[in-house]
Write a protein that holds these residues in place. Structure first.
Motif, PDB file in Angstrom:
ATOM      1  N   SER A  63       1.856   4.049   2.938  1.00  0.00           N
ATOM      2  CA  SER A  63       2.671   3.092   3.689  1.00  0.00           C
ATOM      3  C   SER A  63       3.997   2.860   2.997  1.00  0.00           C
ATOM      4  N   CYS A  64       5.033   2.791   3.833  1.00  0.00           N
ATOM      5  CA  CYS A  64       6.364   2.440   3.325  1.00  0.00           C
ATOM      6  C   CYS A  64       6.581   0.954   3.573  1.00  0.00           C
ATOM      7  N   ARG A  65       6.885   0.233   2.513  1.00  0.00           N
ATOM      8  CA  ARG A  65       7.002  -1.224   2.598  1.00  0.00           C
ATOM      9  C   ARG A  65       8.424  -1.670   2.315  1.00  0.00           C
ATOM     10  N   SER A  90       5.059  -3.424   6.304  1.00  0.00           N
ATOM     11  CA  SER A  90       4.826  -2.030   5.939  1.00  0.00           C
ATOM     12  C   SER A  90       4.315  -1.251   7.138  1.00  0.00           C
TER      13      SER A  90
END
Length: 456
Positions: free
Chosen positions: A10-12, A33
């Motif tokens: 996940s990109c947060r 995210s």
């Protein structure tokens, strides 16, 4: 500026909310995210949120995550409404709003979900058209307050007169004109079932348009012939004596209260009339005579005591009184006290139904009273004031009900009565379950003679 970090796949993105912790004074941050984001997409999302913060459009995830069931628990305490309205609102929240939205965050309610629920709600067999609109109105108030409490950016409910879908005409209650011979039949039925108070009750509602709860709470000191001399307000008493007991007296009733139960209390309480519509109602002379004889016949504080002599508000009036009076009732046979089921301790003859009111509401007598005074051509300000309504705008500001207007109302109601009594058959009088305080049939003969000698 927002910053990016990876949590597994996940990109947060995180950003400052512009708020401080109330206890520690440290900056508060928010984040989001997604496994589908690239770093650029996440960064742009953070920039958009910071733009919302600078332009005072931002609702934090922490605030918007309050569940509806939590918000609904405290929201009714903020309302400043009458006890019956508050009770109804709490009931609608408990039965319809919380079951559907309770586990949804306040900030997550979408307009499309609201429209789907609105359609489902109105399709429920136990929710009528008007009640459904009431539920939606309460939900709209909830959403508006959620915006004010910064739990949402905007309400999911569309504003204005925009309409979606096909047009559907709102159904109106089917009702007939109020005929005085039907009122006479209702009064006779009330005489048989209830006694003399019932006979006068029906004529009073038809000739004043008072609301049922106002009639339940009508006290003797606010009724002709005791009022206005018995009015506890000295200034109003002096003004009313001059106006209604001057050279040309006008008998009148003062609507000062309504009688209702509050919450779970078994004893009813006096409240101001609906919309605080305290008012004085002139009455025709024939009704003034009936009220005077009724007050002489009992010593109750209430003008219209129940069959057992208590307050009408302690009974389910619609079921125990009105349905018998309007729908009719089979004859009942007497039974001795303690003899078990079957029969009744109040043997009564058969009560015929009044077809125009069979299955209909008692409130239609109030509607019918307005029909009568409209037919007689009275001014709008006199009519609406008599009904306990406010005329808004300049018309209401400049207008005033004068004694001349009131006298015309009194005279036209008396003329309507006189036109009717001359058509009565000699054997009209029904039996009464209790002894009458006077000979009603003989009194009616005097009314007929007066009508015949009067140019009505």
């Amino acid at each position: 500026m927002p910053w990016i970090e990876w949590r597994g796949n996940s990109c947060r993105v995180r950003w400052e909310t512009g708020k401080l912790h109330p206890d520690t004074g440290k900056k508060l941050f928010d984040s989001k995210s997604s496994v589908k984001w690239t770093e650029e997409e996440a960064y742009n999302y953070g920039l958009d949120r910071e733009s919302d913060i600078r332009n005072d459009r931002y609702i934090s995830r922490r605030d918007g995550s309050v569940f509806m069931k939590e918000y609904c628990r405290t929201w009714p305490d903020t309302l400043d409404v009458g006890h019956l309205r508050e009770k109804a609102i709490r009931s609608m929240i408990r039965l319809y709003i919380v079951p559907r939205w309770g586990d949804t965050a306040v900030g997550d309610i979408k307009a499309s979900a609201y429209r789907a629920w609105k359609k489902q709600l109105k399709a429920l067999p136990n929710v009528g058209e008007k009640y459904g609109e009431e539920i939606l109105t309460v939900f709209s108030m909830l959403m508006d307050d959620a915006v004010d409490d910064e739990l949402r950016k905007s309400s999911p409910i569309p504003k204005g007169k925009r309409r979606r879908g096909k047009y559907k005409k709102k159904p109106r209650e089917k009702k007939l004109e109020m005929r005085i011979d039907d009122i006479h039949r209702l009064a006779c039925n009330a005489l048989v079932f209830w006694g003399f108070p019932g006979y006068v009750f029906i004529w009073t509602m038809a000739c004043t348009g008072m609301r049922p709860a106002e009639l339940y709470g009508l006290r003797r000191e606010f009724t002709h012939p005791l009022w206005p001399a018995s009015d506890p307000d000295k200034e109003r008493r002096l003004e009313s004596l001059e106006r209604y007991f001057g050279e040309k007296p006008m008998p009148a009733i003062r609507v000062e209260y309504q009688l209702q139960r509050e919450g779970g209390l078994s004893t009813p309480k006096l409240f101001p009339p609906k919309y605080e519509s305290v008012r004085t109602l002139v009455i025709p002379p024939f009704l003034a005579e009936l009220l005077e004889r009724l007050l002489d016949s009992h010593d109750s504080e209430w003008v219209f005591p129940s069959i057992k002599g208590s307050s009408l508000a302690t009974a389910n009036f619609t079921y125990h009184y009105w349905r018998k009076i309007a729908d009719g009732k089979a004859a009942s046979t007497p039974r001795p006290k303690g003899s078990g089921p079957g029969g009744t301790r109040r043997p009564l003859p058969a009560i015929p139904a009044v077809s125009a009111y069979k299955g209909k509401r008692l409130y239609l007598l109030r509607h019918g009273h307005k029909e009568w005074i409209d037919e007689d051509g009275h001014s709008r300000i006199a009519t609406e004031t008599r009904m306990g309504h406010e005329v808004v705008g300049v018309e209401g500001l400049y207008a005033n009900v004068t004694p001349t207007m009131e006298r015309r109302i009194m005279e036209t109601l008396q003329a309507r009565w006189q036109r009717f009594v001359v058509t009565l058959d000699p054997g009209w009088a029904p039996p009464s379950p209790t002894s009458l305080p006077f000979d009603l049939a003989e009194w009616m003969k005097h009314q007929v003679r007066d009508a015949e000698s009067t140019k009505y």
